[in-house]
Structure formats: structure tokens, C-alpha cells
Design a protein around this motif. Structure first.
Motif, PDB file in Angstrom:
ATOM      1  N   GLU A   1       0.824  -1.202   0.000  1.00  0.00           N
ATOM      2  CA  GLU A   1       0.000   0.000   0.000  1.00  0.00           C
ATOM      3  C   GLU A   1       0.864   1.261   0.000  1.00  0.00           C
ATOM      4  O   GLU A   1       0.577   2.231  -0.708  1.00  0.00           O
ATOM      5  CB  GLU A   1      -0.944  -0.009   1.203  1.00  0.00           C
ATOM      6  CG  GLU A   1      -2.050  -1.045   1.102  1.00  0.00           C
ATOM      7  CD  GLU A   1      -2.992  -0.976   2.283  1.00  0.00           C
ATOM      8  OE1 GLU A   1      -2.658  -0.300   3.286  1.00  0.00           O
ATOM      9  OE2 GLU A   1      -4.065  -1.615   2.217  1.00  0.00           O
ATOM     10  N   TYR A   2       1.921   1.243   0.795  1.00  0.00           N
ATOM     11  CA  TYR A   2       2.849   2.373   0.805  1.00  0.00           C
ATOM     12  C   TYR A   2       3.494   2.551  -0.570  1.00  0.00           C
ATOM     13  O   TYR A   2       3.662   3.676  -1.046  1.00  0.00           O
ATOM     14  CB  TYR A   2       3.939   2.173   1.868  1.00  0.00           C
ATOM     15  CG  TYR A   2       3.513   2.574   3.256  1.00  0.00           C
ATOM     16  CD1 TYR A   2       3.591   3.899   3.676  1.00  0.00           C
ATOM     17  CD2 TYR A   2       3.030   1.627   4.157  1.00  0.00           C
ATOM     18  CE1 TYR A   2       3.201   4.275   4.956  1.00  0.00           C
ATOM     19  CE2 TYR A   2       2.633   1.989   5.435  1.00  0.00           C
ATOM     20  CZ  TYR A   2       2.714   3.317   5.833  1.00  0.00           C
ATOM     21  OH  TYR A   2       2.314   3.681   7.098  1.00  0.00           O
ATOM     22  N   LEU A   3       3.845   1.446  -1.195  1.00  0.00           N
ATOM     23  CA  LEU A   3       4.481   1.495  -2.505  1.00  0.00           C
ATOM     24  C   LEU A   3       3.528   2.070  -3.548  1.00  0.00           C
ATOM     25  O   LEU A   3       3.924   2.923  -4.368  1.00  0.00           O
ATOM     26  CB  LEU A   3       4.931   0.100  -2.925  1.00  0.00           C
ATOM     27  CG  LEU A   3       5.596  -0.004  -4.314  1.00  0.00           C
ATOM     28  CD1 LEU A   3       6.839   0.872  -4.364  1.00  0.00           C
ATOM     29  CD2 LEU A   3       5.932  -1.456  -4.630  1.00  0.00           C
ATOM     30  N   LEU A   4       2.272   1.639  -3.520  1.00  0.00           N
ATOM     31  CA  LEU A   4       1.290   2.149  -4.474  1.00  0.00           C
ATOM     32  C   LEU A   4       1.032   3.636  -4.272  1.00  0.00           C
ATOM     33  O   LEU A   4       0.925   4.393  -5.242  1.00  0.00           O
ATOM     34  CB  LEU A   4      -0.018   1.367  -4.343  1.00  0.00           C
ATOM     35  CG  LEU A   4      -0.013  -0.053  -4.918  1.00  0.00           C
ATOM     36  CD1 LEU A   4      -1.303  -0.771  -4.555  1.00  0.00           C
ATOM     37  CD2 LEU A   4       0.181  -0.018  -6.432  1.00  0.00           C
ATOM     38  N   ALA A   5       0.921   4.053  -3.013  1.00  0.00           N
ATOM     39  CA  ALA A   5       0.718   5.471  -2.725  1.00  0.00           C
ATOM     40  C   ALA A   5       1.920   6.279  -3.204  1.00  0.00           C
ATOM     41  O   ALA A   5       1.768   7.382  -3.746  1.00  0.00           O
ATOM     42  CB  ALA A   5       0.501   5.680  -1.225  1.00  0.00           C
ATOM     43  N   PHE A   6       3.111   5.727  -3.014  1.00  0.00           N
ATOM     44  CA  PHE A   6       4.331   6.399  -3.473  1.00  0.00           C
ATOM     45  C   PHE A   6       4.318   6.552  -4.991  1.00  0.00           C
ATOM     46  O   PHE A   6       4.635   7.625  -5.524  1.00  0.00           O
ATOM     47  CB  PHE A   6       5.559   5.592  -3.033  1.00  0.00           C
ATOM     48  CG  PHE A   6       6.864   6.203  -3.464  1.00  0.00           C
ATOM     49  CD1 PHE A   6       7.499   7.145  -2.666  1.00  0.00           C
ATOM     50  CD2 PHE A   6       7.459   5.834  -4.667  1.00  0.00           C
ATOM     51  CE1 PHE A   6       8.711   7.720  -3.058  1.00  0.00           C
ATOM     52  CE2 PHE A   6       8.662   6.398  -5.065  1.00  0.00           C
ATOM     53  CZ  PHE A   6       9.289   7.341  -4.263  1.00  0.00           C
TER      54      PHE A   6
ATOM     55  N   LEU B   1       1.658   9.298  -5.907  1.00  0.00           N
ATOM     56  CA  LEU B   1       1.926  10.677  -5.485  1.00  0.00           C
ATOM     57  C   LEU B   1       3.280  11.207  -5.933  1.00  0.00           C
ATOM     58  O   LEU B   1       3.429  12.414  -6.165  1.00  0.00           O
ATOM     59  CB  LEU B   1       1.819  10.769  -3.957  1.00  0.00           C
ATOM     60  CG  LEU B   1       0.455  10.433  -3.354  1.00  0.00           C
ATOM     61  CD1 LEU B   1       0.542  10.411  -1.832  1.00  0.00           C
ATOM     62  CD2 LEU B   1      -0.605  11.416  -3.813  1.00  0.00           C
ATOM     63  N   VAL B   2       4.262  10.331  -6.049  1.00  0.00           N
ATOM     64  CA  VAL B   2       5.636  10.784  -6.299  1.00  0.00           C
ATOM     65  C   VAL B   2       6.079  10.543  -7.742  1.00  0.00           C
ATOM     66  O   VAL B   2       7.008  11.185  -8.217  1.00  0.00           O
ATOM     67  CB  VAL B   2       6.614  10.100  -5.323  1.00  0.00           C
ATOM     68  CG1 VAL B   2       8.038  10.590  -5.513  1.00  0.00           C
ATOM     69  CG2 VAL B   2       6.168  10.340  -3.879  1.00  0.00           C
TER      70      VAL B   2
ATOM     71  N   LEU C   1      12.314  17.826 -10.015  1.00  0.00           N
ATOM     72  CA  LEU C   1      12.096  18.640  -8.823  1.00  0.00           C
ATOM     73  C   LEU C   1      10.721  18.380  -8.228  1.00  0.00           C
ATOM     74  O   LEU C   1      10.567  18.280  -7.003  1.00  0.00           O
ATOM     75  CB  LEU C   1      12.244  20.127  -9.156  1.00  0.00           C
ATOM     76  CG  LEU C   1      11.886  21.102  -8.017  1.00  0.00           C
ATOM     77  CD1 LEU C   1      12.696  20.795  -6.754  1.00  0.00           C
ATOM     78  CD2 LEU C   1      12.092  22.546  -8.453  1.00  0.00           C
ATOM     79  N   HIS C   2       9.720  18.250  -9.078  1.00  0.00           N
ATOM     80  CA  HIS C   2       8.366  17.970  -8.613  1.00  0.00           C
ATOM     81  C   HIS C   2       8.324  16.623  -7.882  1.00  0.00           C
ATOM     82  O   HIS C   2       7.701  16.484  -6.827  1.00  0.00           O
ATOM     83  CB  HIS C   2       7.408  17.957  -9.804  1.00  0.00           C
ATOM     84  CG  HIS C   2       5.978  18.130  -9.433  1.00  0.00           C
ATOM     85  ND1 HIS C   2       5.024  18.636 -10.293  1.00  0.00           N
ATOM     86  CD2 HIS C   2       5.296  17.854  -8.300  1.00  0.00           C
ATOM     87  CE1 HIS C   2       3.855  18.668  -9.710  1.00  0.00           C
ATOM     88  NE2 HIS C   2       3.992  18.186  -8.485  1.00  0.00           N
ATOM     89  N   MET C   3       9.006  15.636  -8.431  1.00  0.00           N
ATOM     90  CA  MET C   3       9.071  14.327  -7.780  1.00  0.00           C
ATOM     91  C   MET C   3       9.815  14.423  -6.452  1.00  0.00           C
ATOM     92  O   MET C   3       9.406  13.799  -5.459  1.00  0.00           O
ATOM     93  CB  MET C   3       9.777  13.324  -8.694  1.00  0.00           C
ATOM     94  CG  MET C   3       8.959  12.882  -9.887  1.00  0.00           C
ATOM     95  SD  MET C   3       9.856  11.671 -10.909  1.00  0.00           S
ATOM     96  CE  MET C   3       8.569  11.208 -12.088  1.00  0.00           C
ATOM     97  N   LEU C   4      10.895  15.189  -6.431  1.00  0.00           N
ATOM     98  CA  LEU C   4      11.666  15.368  -5.207  1.00  0.00           C
ATOM     99  C   LEU C   4      10.820  16.019  -4.128  1.00  0.00           C
ATOM    100  O   LEU C   4      10.803  15.563  -2.965  1.00  0.00           O
ATOM    101  CB  LEU C   4      12.897  16.223  -5.492  1.00  0.00           C
ATOM    102  CG  LEU C   4      13.782  16.590  -4.281  1.00  0.00           C
ATOM    103  CD1 LEU C   4      14.361  15.330  -3.644  1.00  0.00           C
ATOM    104  CD2 LEU C   4      14.902  17.535  -4.711  1.00  0.00           C
ATOM    105  N   LYS C   5      10.105  17.059  -4.492  1.00  0.00           N
ATOM    106  CA  LYS C   5       9.252  17.765  -3.539  1.00  0.00           C
ATOM    107  C   LYS C   5       8.158  16.843  -3.000  1.00  0.00           C
ATOM    108  O   LYS C   5       7.906  16.791  -1.787  1.00  0.00           O
ATOM    109  CB  LYS C   5       8.644  18.991  -4.225  1.00  0.00           C
ATOM    110  CG  LYS C   5       7.894  19.926  -3.290  1.00  0.00           C
ATOM    111  CD  LYS C   5       6.421  19.663  -3.274  1.00  0.00           C
ATOM    112  CE  LYS C   5       5.682  20.677  -2.403  1.00  0.00           C
ATOM    113  NZ  LYS C   5       4.242  20.375  -2.269  1.00  0.00           N
ATOM    114  N   ASN C   6       7.498  16.110  -3.891  1.00  0.00           N
ATOM    115  CA  ASN C   6       6.444  15.192  -3.460  1.00  0.00           C
ATOM    116  C   ASN C   6       6.997  14.037  -2.658  1.00  0.00           C
ATOM    117  O   ASN C   6       6.350  13.520  -1.740  1.00  0.00           O
ATOM    118  CB  ASN C   6       5.680  14.662  -4.674  1.00  0.00           C
ATOM    119  CG  ASN C   6       4.667  15.652  -5.210  1.00  0.00           C
ATOM    120  OD1 ASN C   6       4.775  16.859  -4.949  1.00  0.00           O
ATOM    121  ND2 ASN C   6       3.699  15.184  -5.975  1.00  0.00           N
ATOM    122  N   GLY C   7       8.221  13.603  -2.985  1.00  0.00           N
ATOM    123  CA  GLY C   7       8.843  12.521  -2.232  1.00  0.00           C
ATOM    124  C   GLY C   7       9.130  12.926  -0.798  1.00  0.00           C
ATOM    125  O   GLY C   7       8.907  12.150   0.137  1.00  0.00           O
TER     126      GLY C   7
END
Length: 259
Positions: A154-159, A162-163, A235-241
């Protein structure tokens, strides 16, 4: 800043200020409408499946939300880029989107540099907004669509949702399509302002809108100086991560910082 004309397109002199304004509003409205239409279509698909008595309730909530997000973003891109091509044959190329080349090492280096600028800018913008817009609850938690994650899958799917999916799709729609089109007819800062205001609007949460408005300014500038959409995506991925870490992996840090 690159001197390449595709990175810094000349503002077309034949378009009057009123036409430029109308073009900007119309294009922004089209991206917004495409984004909303995609969500409505996704809801329609879900309701249709329910009519067929398909047991959607049996699907894990995180799995369902991830699939739904992928469907919405995918349809939004198809609608926003595809409908103009079907109607008037106005094709959007990879070059128009800033994806005409593969990811490079310089793109990777641009992302952390942009992150520093973003952190400074969002601090300044948030401080100004707290004075101009005091009614906003800046401590309000962002609604990501994911809650009560209980297992590693579930954490992986959310990642992934979102990321990876959200940043990639949003960059194509906003800094790729919208900003890229606006830059052909407007000044740099006018195009950045329209793009960033709309990007804040589609997040439908005041405190989040203020933050992503500042983020969008940096993302637009990254596309201009690099000549590519890749640094903006990274950068967007970094920020969301980073946000993912504080929201789901170690949320106690935020509560500690909050007093």
C-alpha cells in the motif's frame, strides 16, 4: 539561459494585448476543463462498472485510488492534447512539451538547485500570503486521497501515485503543454503567472495552493533555463517525495515541529 528559440520563443507581435489576454484565459480554461472532465469521466466509468455489478468495494482502497489517479491523469493528458488535434489538427509534439530528448546528467543537477530556490521562494510567498490572506489555515493537512496505509504494498502504491504519476502528468499538462503554449504568445513572466495561478487553483486547498504557486514559478523557470521538462519533473518528484516521507513515513516530525 539558452538562446535556443524553442527554449525562449519570441512573443508574436501580431497578437494584440487583448488577444493575448483572451488566449491565456482560454488556454488556461481549456486545461482546467480537461482536468475536470477527466475526473468526471473517471466517475462515470466507476458508476458504469457498478451498474454491471462489478464488486469494486472488494478492491483494496489504496489499489483503487492508485488506479483511479492513473486513469484521471491519463485521460486528462489525452483530452487536453488530443481534442485540439482532432478538431483543428493542432498537434502537440514532444518538442512542444519539452520532452524532445532523454534525461541528462545536467537535468539531474538542475533539480536540487531548483529545490533550494523553491524553499526560499515558498517561504517568502507564504509569509506574504499570511499577511494578505490571513483567513487561510496554513497548518491544514493536505488531502492526498490516501489514508490508513497498512502494508508495504500500500505504501508502494501510494508512493507511485503521489511521487511518480502525479508529478509526471502534472508537468506535462502545466509546464509542458500550458506554459509551452503560452510562451509562444506572451512574455515569460505573464506565462509563468498564468500557469502558476492555475496550478494553485486545481489543488483546491488554500494553503497547498500558496505553496504550489511558488513551486510552479520555479518549475517554469527550470524549463526555460534547461530547455527541457525533465528538471521540472525531477524537482516535482523530489518535492512530493519529501512530502510523502513526512506525511506517511515519519509524520511525528511534523507534529514535533508544529509544537
Amino acid at each position: 539561459m539558452s538562446s535556443n528559440s524553442s527554449n525562449n520563443p519570441a512573443v508574436q507581435p501580431s497578437m494584440s494585448p487583448m488577444r493575448k489576454f483572451g488566449y491565456a484565459i482560454g488556454l488556461a480554461a481549456w486545461v482546467f476543463a480537461g482536468f475536470m472532465l477527466a475526473q468526471l469521466l473517471a466517475i462515470g466509468v466507476v458508476e458504469f462498472l457498478k451498474l454491471l455489478h462489478i464488486p469494486l468495494g472488494a478492491i483494496n482502497t489504496t489499489v483503487f485510488n492508485t488506479l483511479a489517479a492513473a486513469m484521471v491523469y491519463g485521460m486528462a493528458i489525452v483530452i487536453v492534447l488530443g481534442v485540439p488535434w482532432l478538431i483543428s489538427k493542432k498537434r502537440t509534439t514532444l518538442k512542444d512539451l519539452g520532452l524532445q530528448r532523454l534525461l541528462s546528467w545536467m537535468d539531474i543537477l538542475w533539480a536540487p538547485a531548483g529545490a533550494v530556490v523553491y524553499l526560499i521562494l515558498t517561504t517568502l510567498v507564504s509569509a506574504a500570503a499570511s499577511v494578505v490572506l490571513p483567513f487561510i489555515d496554513y497548518a491544514q493537512k493536505q488531502d492526498t486521497g490516501f489514508s490508513q496505509l497498512a502494508s508495504q504494498p500500500e505504501y508502494l502504491l501510494a508512493f507511485v501515485s503521489l511521487v511518480i504519476i502525479a508529478p509526471f502528468a502534472e508537468e506535462i499538462l502545466f509546464r509542458g503543454y500550458l506554459f509551452g503554449k503560452l510562451r509562444k504568445h506572451m512574455s515569460l513572466w505573464a506565462a509563468i503567472l498564468v500557469t502558476s495561478l492555475l496550478f494553485g487553483l486545481v489543488h483546491f486547498q488554500w494553503n497547498v495552493s500558496v505553496d504550489v504557486f511558488a513551486l510552479s514559478i520555479v518549475l517554469c523557470l527550470l524549463r526555460v533555463v534547461s530547455g527541457s521538462l525533465w528538471p521540472s519533473i525531477l524537482l516535482h518528484m523530489l518535492k512530493n517525495g519529501i512530502a510523502f516521507y513526512f506525511l506517511f513515513i515519519n509524520p511525528t516530525v511534523l507534529s514535533t515541529l508544529g509544537g
